[in-house]
Design a protein around this motif. Structure first.
Motif, short mmCIF file in Angstrom:
data_model
loop_
_atom_site.label_atom_id
_atom_site.label_comp_id
_atom_site.label_asym_id
_atom_site.label_seq_id
_atom_site.Cartn_x
_atom_site.Cartn_y
_atom_site.Cartn_z
N SER A 159 0.79 -1.16 0.68
CA SER A 159 0.14 -0.27 -0.05
C SER A 159 0.39 1.28 -0.08
N THR A 160 1.58 0.94 0.79
CA THR A 160 2.49 2.79 0.78
C THR A 160 4.11 2.95 -0.11
N MET A 161 4.00 1.32 -0.48
CA MET A 161 5.37 1.33 -2.00
C MET A 161 4.52 2.21 -3.24
N LEU A 162 3.21 1.85 -3.25
CA LEU A 162 2.61 2.26 -4.80
C LEU A 162 3.04 3.43 -5.33
N PRO A 163 2.72 4.41 -4.19
CA PRO A 163 3.04 5.93 -4.62
C PRO A 163 4.53 6.39 -4.77
N LEU A 164 5.19 5.48 -4.41
CA LEU A 164 6.89 5.25 -4.62
C LEU A 164 7.13 4.53 -5.85
N LEU A 165 6.28 3.39 -6.52
CA LEU A 165 6.41 3.75 -8.30
C LEU A 165 5.94 4.73 -8.54
N CYS A 166 4.51 4.54 -8.65
CA CYS A 166 3.79 5.18 -9.62
C CYS A 166 4.58 6.29 -9.59
N ALA A 167 5.57 7.14 -8.58
CA ALA A 167 6.11 8.07 -8.81
C ALA A 167 7.02 8.83 -10.34
N ARG A 168 7.58 7.49 -9.68
CA ARG A 168 8.43 6.34 -11.39
C ARG A 168 8.24 6.82 -12.28
N PHE A 169 7.16 6.22 -12.54
CA PHE A 169 6.44 5.90 -13.56
C PHE A 169 4.73 7.13 -14.01
N GLY A 170 4.87 8.19 -13.46
CA GLY A 170 4.20 9.01 -13.39
C GLY A 170 2.68 8.57 -13.61
N THR A 171 2.32 7.18 -13.07
CA THR A 171 0.63 7.10 -12.64
C THR A 171 0.42 7.96 -11.49
N ARG A 172 -1.17 7.57 -12.10
CA ARG A 172 -1.67 8.00 -11.32
C ARG A 172 -1.81 6.98 -9.90
N THR A 173 -1.49 8.19 -8.71
CA THR A 173 -1.12 7.70 -6.90
C THR A 173 -1.82 9.04 -6.07
N PRO A 174 -2.61 8.88 -4.96
CA PRO A 174 -2.60 9.48 -4.47
C PRO A 174 -1.03 9.72 -3.20
N THR A 175 -0.98 10.96 -2.67
CA THR A 175 0.60 11.13 -1.90
C THR A 175 0.91 10.66 -1.02
N LEU A 176 2.40 10.09 -1.13
CA LEU A 176 2.99 9.29 0.37
C LEU A 176 1.97 10.19 1.48
N GLU A 177 2.14 11.01 1.70
CA GLU A 177 1.79 11.84 3.06
C GLU A 177 0.26 11.34 2.80
N SER A 178 -0.73 11.52 2.00
CA SER A 178 -2.16 11.26 2.26
C SER A 178 -2.71 9.50 3.07
N LEU A 179 -1.39 8.68 2.12
CA LEU A 179 -1.71 7.14 2.86
C LEU A 179 -1.58 7.16 3.44
N LEU A 180 0.15 7.97 4.12
CA LEU A 180 0.41 7.62 6.10
C LEU A 180 -0.34 8.28 7.66
N MET A 181 -1.27 9.46 6.79
CA MET A 181 -2.43 9.94 7.25
C MET A 181 -3.09 9.17 7.71
N CYS A 182 -3.32 7.72 6.88
CA CYS A 182 -3.94 6.84 6.93
C CYS A 182 -3.91 5.68 8.13
N GLU A 183 -2.69 5.30 7.03
CA GLU A 183 -1.83 3.71 8.13
C GLU A 183 -0.72 4.31 9.48
N HIS A 184 -0.44 4.95 9.27
CA HIS A 184 0.37 5.60 10.42
C HIS A 184 -0.88 5.87 11.61
N LYS A 185 -0.87 4.65 12.76
CA LYS A 185 -2.37 4.49 13.38
C LYS A 185 -2.19 5.57 13.73
N TYR A 186 -1.02 6.67 14.93
CA TYR A 186 -0.96 7.75 15.65
C TYR A 186 -1.11 9.23 14.53
#
Length: 447
Positions: free
Chosen positions: A77-104
């Motif tokens: 789930s959190t690898m995807l934005p890093l990979l998508c950035a390298r290939f220019g494909t659609r993705t949410p930002t890493l920070e927005s995903l971490l706002m969900c996945e980082h429980k604190y």
């Protein structure tokens, strides 16, 4: 025109779901990284190596890719934005995903916008000898619940009733959390984090007040800033433990409760800035107090629910992930499936550990499927393995098989489950039984 989609961790089960989607005849799916490469082991997960290998495999696809997707929890789930950035494909930002996945961080965000639906919480360091006192000073008394800042499947989650419970849980967290915390911290290194969040990294844990009630999962997506909920799945637990018995779709909660959950989901997802991506949010409804609690947010579809949506609505929730990744509003049907309701059942063993001495043969599984139409079975163990080798298990049991069923009533569904179990023999030896015993002797609870 044929589109090309790279799918991280693609397996046979999910390929079948993808190839049955609306518009799939115009899509070529390429599996990237074997699923076994994406499961943590005692040596830790090498994030840099996984990203490098995934990039190499994607670049080897003739004509390039139009989208990169995944359906698994961390690390995918959190690898995807890093990979998508390298290939220019659609993705949410890493920070927005971490706002969900980082429980604190997620709890901080939730408390901003839906404070009445969030329990008291605080972060703590399991290596801190004063941790229990600091938890108490934050206003959290016994009983409470602890879990890692990043985990999945209730792994290393513990109910704490006494100081002795906390000492035992902290010992487990110190010994075992490194498997996930180390690679999660490498993901955090790629993100811009608020100071309050950066101080609480993957080695930390969360303590929070006990919440409970009828548990369910709201599945939805955000498309161009608009939040849509397309289904609610009930989560049924075994009595007196946190272990899931089954997931039921559609939900049986009162419609007014479901509508309130949809509203809460929309409020919190807008705050996370996740866009053009699926999500699922776990809630509790405390019926006695008529109060809704948010448990956690996952910025992805639930793989466990794929077959449920296909059986009831006509296609898997993979439809949502693929359409969004290709820049389209999801084409999710409604109640066009072959069944009125569906379930994923977790066949569990409630022991501390054991050696598997027998698993169902393929012929036995095929016979069950012929006798109980619509059934899917995924055995999770193999002969001679120790149950403790299973990844991502909760702290009280082991799921030795996953069983998907379709039916037209709850009674029919449970009857089908019993018929399936009769044809799936498991056997165990060298049983260590110092785990909490299941009060039903292993029989499914009545629904």
């Amino acid at each position: 025109m044929t589109r090309t989609v790279a799918v991280i961790g693609l397996n046979a089960f999910n390929r079948a779901k993808l190839e049955a989607l609306r518009g799939a005849e115009a899509i070529t799916f390429h599996g990237i990284l074997d699923p076994d490469e994406l499961v943590y082991d005692v040596a830790g997960f090498d994030l840099a190596a996984a990203l490098a290998k995934a990039e190499t495999e994607i670049r080897a696809i003739d004509g390039g890719v139009d989208a990169i997707v995944g359906y698994m929890d961390f690390p995918v789930s959190t690898m995807l934005p890093l990979l998508c950035a390298r290939f220019g494909t659609r993705t949410p930002t890493l920070e927005s995903l971490l706002m969900c996945e980082h429980k604190y961080w997620s709890r901080l965000v939730q408390r901003e916008v839906i404070p009445d639906n969030v329990p008291a919480f605080t972060a703590f360091d399991p290596f801190d000898p004063e941790a229990l006192g600091r938890i108490g000073a934050a206003g959290i008394g016994f009983p409470f619940f602890v879990k890692p800042i990043k985990s999945s499947g209730a792994r290393l989650g513990f109910r704490i009733d006494t100081p002795e419970d906390f000492a035992a849980a902290a010992e487990r967290l110190r010994a075992e959390n490194e498997v996930v915390s180390a690679p999660f911290n490498r993901i955090l290194d790629h993100a811009e984090l608020p100071d309050a969040v950066r101080r609480v990294n993957g080695h930390h844990c969360l303590a929070e007040s006990i919440i409970g009630g009828h548990q369910c999962t709201v599945e939805g997506y955000v498309h161009d800033g608009e939040v849509t909920v397309y289904g609610i799945v009930d989560s049924v637990r075994y009595p007196h433990v946190i272990s899931f018995f089954r997931y039921d779709y559609p939900s049986t909660l009162p419609e007014r409760v479901q509508q309130r959950m949809r509203e809460l989901a929309a409020t919190v997802m807008r705050r996370t800035d996740v866009d053009n991506a699926p999500f699922n949010i776990e809630f509790f409804w405390d019926e006695a107090l008529d109060r809704i609690w948010l448990l956690e947010i996952n910025p992805r579809i639930s793989e466990s629910h794929c077959d449920l949506f296909e059986k009831v609505d006509g296609v898997s929730n993979q439809q949502v992930a693929i359409d969004l990744a290709l820049g389209m509003k999801p084409r999710m049907p409604w109640r066009e499936g072959a069944y009125t309701l569906a379930a994923k059942v977790f066949h569990r063993v409630f022991v501390a550990d054991a050696t598997v001495t027998r698993v169902p043969t393929q012929a036995e599984i095929d016979a069950v499927r012929a006798r109980v139409p619509g059934t899917l079975v995924a055995v999770q163990v193999r002969e001679r393995m120790r149950l403790s080798e299973l990844p991502e298990q909760d702290s009280y049991s082991y799921a030795v098989a996953w069983i998907w069923l379709g039916a037209h009533s709850r009674a029919e569904l449970l009857a089908k489950y019993r018929a399936v179990l009769d044809g799936l023999p498991f056997a165990f030896d060298e049983i260590a039984s110092n785990a909490p015993a299941h009060p039903g002797g292993g029989d499914p609870p009545h629904a």
